[in-house]
Design an enzyme around this catalytic site. Structure first.
Site, mmCIF file in Angstrom:
data_model
loop_
_atom_site.group_PDB
_atom_site.id
_atom_site.type_symbol
_atom_site.label_atom_id
_atom_site.label_comp_id
_atom_site.label_asym_id
_atom_site.label_seq_id
_atom_site.Cartn_x
_atom_site.Cartn_y
_atom_site.Cartn_z
ATOM 1 N N LYS A 191 0.825 -1.221 0.000
ATOM 2 C CA LYS A 191 0.000 0.000 0.000
ATOM 3 C C LYS A 191 0.852 1.259 0.000
ATOM 4 O O LYS A 191 0.434 2.301 -0.517
ATOM 5 C CB LYS A 191 -0.973 -0.015 1.181
ATOM 6 C CG LYS A 191 -0.340 -0.094 2.571
ATOM 7 C CD LYS A 191 -0.075 1.265 3.193
ATOM 8 C CE LYS A 191 0.573 1.141 4.558
ATOM 9 N NZ LYS A 191 0.832 2.451 5.173
ATOM 10 N N THR B 217 -4.076 5.163 3.301
ATOM 11 C CA THR B 217 -2.774 5.670 2.884
ATOM 12 C C THR B 217 -2.837 6.351 1.520
ATOM 13 O O THR B 217 -2.043 7.251 1.233
ATOM 14 C CB THR B 217 -1.745 4.517 2.860
ATOM 15 O OG1 THR B 217 -1.810 3.816 4.103
ATOM 16 C CG2 THR B 217 -0.336 5.031 2.670
#
Length: 336
Positions: free
Chosen positions: A192, A249
């Protein structure tokens, strides 16, 4: 028999390590945080604030800090929050100095550049006597430090021990969910960060929210393909440490990785971006090794590959965007 964790050590005095230490500190638990920088430890002890990495957040006065890692040797549990590229050297310092049944909860999100190993593998190399666990999920340090509601994946093989650990660390606003797929939790946390750089680039270039959403969705497919190839569970990728952390994120400038991507998209150089920061941007180190890992497993990860090539200077941002947009049309599938 229930295990109790009265003395907990946190390895790493950055923003995330400080937030975890703050969350763990309570009347029934003594918490000590190890800080590489002596001035950070001094500020936590004297001013009850991490003035370098988490300024403006008052810390529990009972939280103790040290710059001597040996003071963490006899803790009931350890949380390892050193940056991924420094985790091996940090854990090696504890070799021979922890009990054989000490849980070490890995909270760093990345892949070691030199070995292409995830943090559980690094731990097995350096402290094979420790019991590994992974804590990962959508959690900004500032939110956890301020006691805002947060939920994470807590992965460990021993369900009984995991239940005891969760009882020791959970609060009304910090909710760990027990899982057993340690590798899957690590894959989500590492990939991520790279995808967040891609999302930041897209927004920095002004490509719009539609492109941003497409990157998150197709990035999730890339993450899942790699997880399945490495033997992790598909379900983990749909959980807090997979999709949950990916969405967070990739959606906020609070993310160092996304803000790095946005600066790249606006034309700043990587050297200038990193030079102005006092905290590690994990996705920058992870991207090149992730590209090699995916290639070794014959896993197609075009978004992550493009980020790696930009990071390494093989192509520029405009070339990366063009390359992704010119990919052949195909049926939508996690496996394609």
């Amino acid at each position: 028999m229930t295990r109790h964790f009265h003395r907990i050590g946190v390895i790493g005095g950055g923003a995330w390590g400080t937030a975890i230490a703050q969350m763990l500190t309570r009347d029934t638990q003594d918490v000590m945080i190890w800080c590489r920088e002596e001035e950070v430890a001094d500020a936590i002890n004297a001013r009850h604030e991490n003035t370098v990495f988490l300024p403006g957040v008052p810390l529990n006065p009972s939280l103790k800090a040290t710059s001597d890692l040996t003071e963490l040797h006899l803790m009931d549990a350890l949380f390892s929050v050193a940056p991924a590229q420094h985790t091996r050297a940090t854990l090696r310092t504890l070799k021979g100095h922890i009990r054989c049944d000490t849980p070490v909860v890995l909270c760093s999100k990345g892949i070691e550049l030199s070995s292409a190993e995830f943090m559980t593998q690094v731990l097995a190399d350096e402290l094979p006597e420790a019991i590994p666990a992974v804590m990962s999920g959508p959690s900004f340090a500032i939110d956890v430090a301020r006691g805002l509601p947060t939920a994470v994946t807590f992965a460990i093989e021993d369900e009984s021990l995991g239940t005891d650990l969760i009882a020791a660390i959970s609060t009304p606003t910090f909710r760990p969910y027990l899982a057993h797929d340690l590798l899957g939790a690590e894959i989500g946390g590492a990939v991520k960060n790279v995808l967040a750089i891609a999302c930041g680039i897209a927004l920095g270039k002004g490509l719009g929210r539609s492109a941003h959403a497409a990157l998150i969705a197709r990035g999730s497919a890339e993450m899942t393909r790699l997880a399945l190839a490495l033997g992790a569970d598909r379900e983990t990728m749909a959980g807090l440490s997979g999709l949950g952390d990916l969405v967070l994120t990739c959606s906020s400038e609070t993310s160092r990785n996304m803000s790095c991507g946005m600066a790249l998209g606006k034309g700043e150089t990587l050297e200038a971006i990193l030079g102005a920061r006092n905290a590690v941007t994990e996705g920058v180190a992870t991207a090149p090794v992730l590209k090699k890992l995916a290639a070794s497993k014959n896993v197609d990860m075009p978004i992550c590959d493009a980020v790696a090539d930009v990071i390494q200077g093989a192509i520029n941002v405009d070339e990366a965007i063009h390359r992704l947009l010119m990919r052949p049309n195909r049926a939508e599938s996690v496996m394609a």
